[in-house]
Design a protein around this motif. Sequence first.
Motif, PDB file in Angstrom:
ATOM      1  N   ARG A  44       0.940  -1.171   0.240  1.00  0.00           N
ATOM      2  CA  ARG A  44       0.004  -0.016  -0.009  1.00  0.00           C
ATOM      3  C   ARG A  44       0.897   1.658   0.126  1.00  0.00           C
ATOM      4  O   ARG A  44       0.385   2.139  -0.960  1.00  0.00           O
ATOM      5  CB  ARG A  44      -1.302   0.026   0.868  1.00  0.00           C
ATOM      6  CG  ARG A  44      -1.959  -0.838   1.350  1.00  0.00           C
ATOM      7  CD  ARG A  44      -2.274  -2.066  -0.267  1.00  0.00           C
ATOM      8  NE  ARG A  44      -3.388  -2.888   0.451  1.00  0.00           N
ATOM      9  CZ  ARG A  44      -3.685  -3.953   0.430  1.00  0.00           C
ATOM     10  NH1 ARG A  44      -2.284  -4.638   0.598  1.00  0.00           N
ATOM     11  NH2 ARG A  44      -4.677  -4.832   0.552  1.00  0.00           N
ATOM     12  N   ALA A  70       0.806   4.386  -2.617  1.00  0.00           N
ATOM     13  CA  ALA A  70       0.680   5.720  -2.479  1.00  0.00           C
ATOM     14  C   ALA A  70       1.518   6.701  -2.957  1.00  0.00           C
ATOM     15  O   ALA A  70       1.368   7.713  -3.136  1.00  0.00           O
ATOM     16  CB  ALA A  70       0.583   5.462  -0.798  1.00  0.00           C
ATOM     17  N   VAL A  96       1.817  10.617  -4.974  1.00  0.00           N
ATOM     18  CA  VAL A  96       1.338  11.404  -4.089  1.00  0.00           C
ATOM     19  C   VAL A  96       2.736  12.053  -4.551  1.00  0.00           C
ATOM     20  O   VAL A  96       3.042  11.663  -5.441  1.00  0.00           O
ATOM     21  CB  VAL A  96       1.808  11.116  -2.655  1.00  0.00           C
ATOM     22  CG1 VAL A  96       2.692  12.897  -1.496  1.00  0.00           C
ATOM     23  CG2 VAL A  96       1.667  10.356  -1.438  1.00  0.00           C
ATOM     24  N   TRP A 137       2.740  13.483   3.547  1.00  0.00           N
ATOM     25  CA  TRP A 137       1.627  12.010   3.475  1.00  0.00           C
ATOM     26  C   TRP A 137       2.567  10.960   4.520  1.00  0.00           C
ATOM     27  O   TRP A 137       1.194  10.844   5.672  1.00  0.00           O
ATOM     28  CB  TRP A 137       1.843  11.549   2.530  1.00  0.00           C
ATOM     29  CG  TRP A 137       0.287  10.773   2.093  1.00  0.00           C
ATOM     30  CD1 TRP A 137      -0.662  10.986   1.699  1.00  0.00           C
ATOM     31  CD2 TRP A 137       0.862   9.547   2.181  1.00  0.00           C
ATOM     32  NE1 TRP A 137      -1.103   9.836   1.968  1.00  0.00           N
ATOM     33  CE2 TRP A 137      -1.250   8.962   1.559  1.00  0.00           C
ATOM     34  CE3 TRP A 137       1.320   8.189   2.652  1.00  0.00           C
ATOM     35  CZ2 TRP A 137      -1.460   7.568   2.356  1.00  0.00           C
ATOM     36  CZ3 TRP A 137       1.715   7.221   2.898  1.00  0.00           C
ATOM     37  CH2 TRP A 137       0.006   6.708   3.024  1.00  0.00           C
TER      38      TRP A 137
END
Length: 109
Positions: A54, A58, A62, A70
């Motif tokens: 994940r 991500a 981003v 983040w």
Amino acid sequence: MNENEFEGKCLAEQFGVGTPPAVRSLDTVEAELRIIQNQAQRAVLGYAIEAGQRLEEAKAMVNHGEWGGWLKKMGYAKSTAQNLMRIYREFGANQQSLPYNCLVTNKPL
């Protein structure tokens, strides 16, 4: 019998909790600990692989320069995220992702 009493009875039957020490041998306790340790190690590795996947996803989503912010928002230190992503690349990149409901089961692997 209330829920706590039922749970206590199940634990006593399954693991001998609450029985006199003479009934259970040290070999039995050691064997149970080895099984529990193995299950925990496999579960932790599985969660690390899934989290790493994940995080890899991500990171690709981003915007450039916003990764650190983040991660902070998500509660991850940069080094932790890097370690999880490395675990994913080394141990899980060629595996199919597990559905979330498979990760939260109490069944042994």
